[in-house]
Design a protein around this motif. Sequence first.
Motif, PDB file in Angstrom:
ATOM      1  N   UNK A  47       0.774  -1.099  -0.007  1.00  0.00           N
ATOM      2  CA  UNK A  47       0.130  -0.002   0.006  1.00  0.00           C
ATOM      3  C   UNK A  47       0.859   1.219   0.112  1.00  0.00           C
ATOM      4  N   UNK A  48       0.531   2.043  -0.935  1.00  0.00           N
ATOM      5  CA  UNK A  48       1.335   3.551  -0.915  1.00  0.00           C
ATOM      6  C   UNK A  48       0.259   4.538  -1.064  1.00  0.00           C
ATOM      7  N   UNK A  49       0.758   5.388   0.163  1.00  0.00           N
ATOM      8  CA  UNK A  49      -0.240   6.545   0.473  1.00  0.00           C
ATOM      9  C   UNK A  49       0.417   7.857   0.284  1.00  0.00           C
ATOM     10  N   UNK A  50      -0.057   8.618  -0.421  1.00  0.00           N
ATOM     11  CA  UNK A  50       0.679  10.033  -0.390  1.00  0.00           C
ATOM     12  C   UNK A  50      -0.399  11.097   0.203  1.00  0.00           C
ATOM     13  N   UNK A  51       0.228  11.742   1.038  1.00  0.00           N
ATOM     14  CA  UNK A  51      -0.681  12.854   1.784  1.00  0.00           C
ATOM     15  C   UNK A  51       0.037  13.780   2.387  1.00  0.00           C
TER      16      UNK A  51
END
Length: 126
Positions: A47-51
Amino acid sequence: MSTTIVLTLRGESAERTVPGDPILLERLIANLVHNAIKYNHPGGWVEVVVGDDPALSVRNSGRRVPAESVDSLFQPFRRLIADRTNHRDGAGLGLSVVHSIAAAHHGRVSAVPGEDGGLRVDVFLP
């Protein structure tokens, strides 16, 4: 001979602009995603999350990572498995490079073991 591992890739992104060197920032992301895939198991997930805060979070399933071993993974030539003679899988520099790139961009990186195995790596950037 190569082994095929089937993984589920998940992602979530928000618009995020980070001032800095695009080549180095791309290397940071590539190293984290590469490690998340490489140190996984068949049927696992990445899982890759950009925030905003953290700017980037990469999580994966995989073997359990002892909490006391996490900090050493950011040191050059360190791996969870101590086989340092098998260089076909890399030299153990991936997370130390990530750490250096984050620091060069006035940020930081941290990691914690996943609850059910794997690792969560968070990158905090201005």
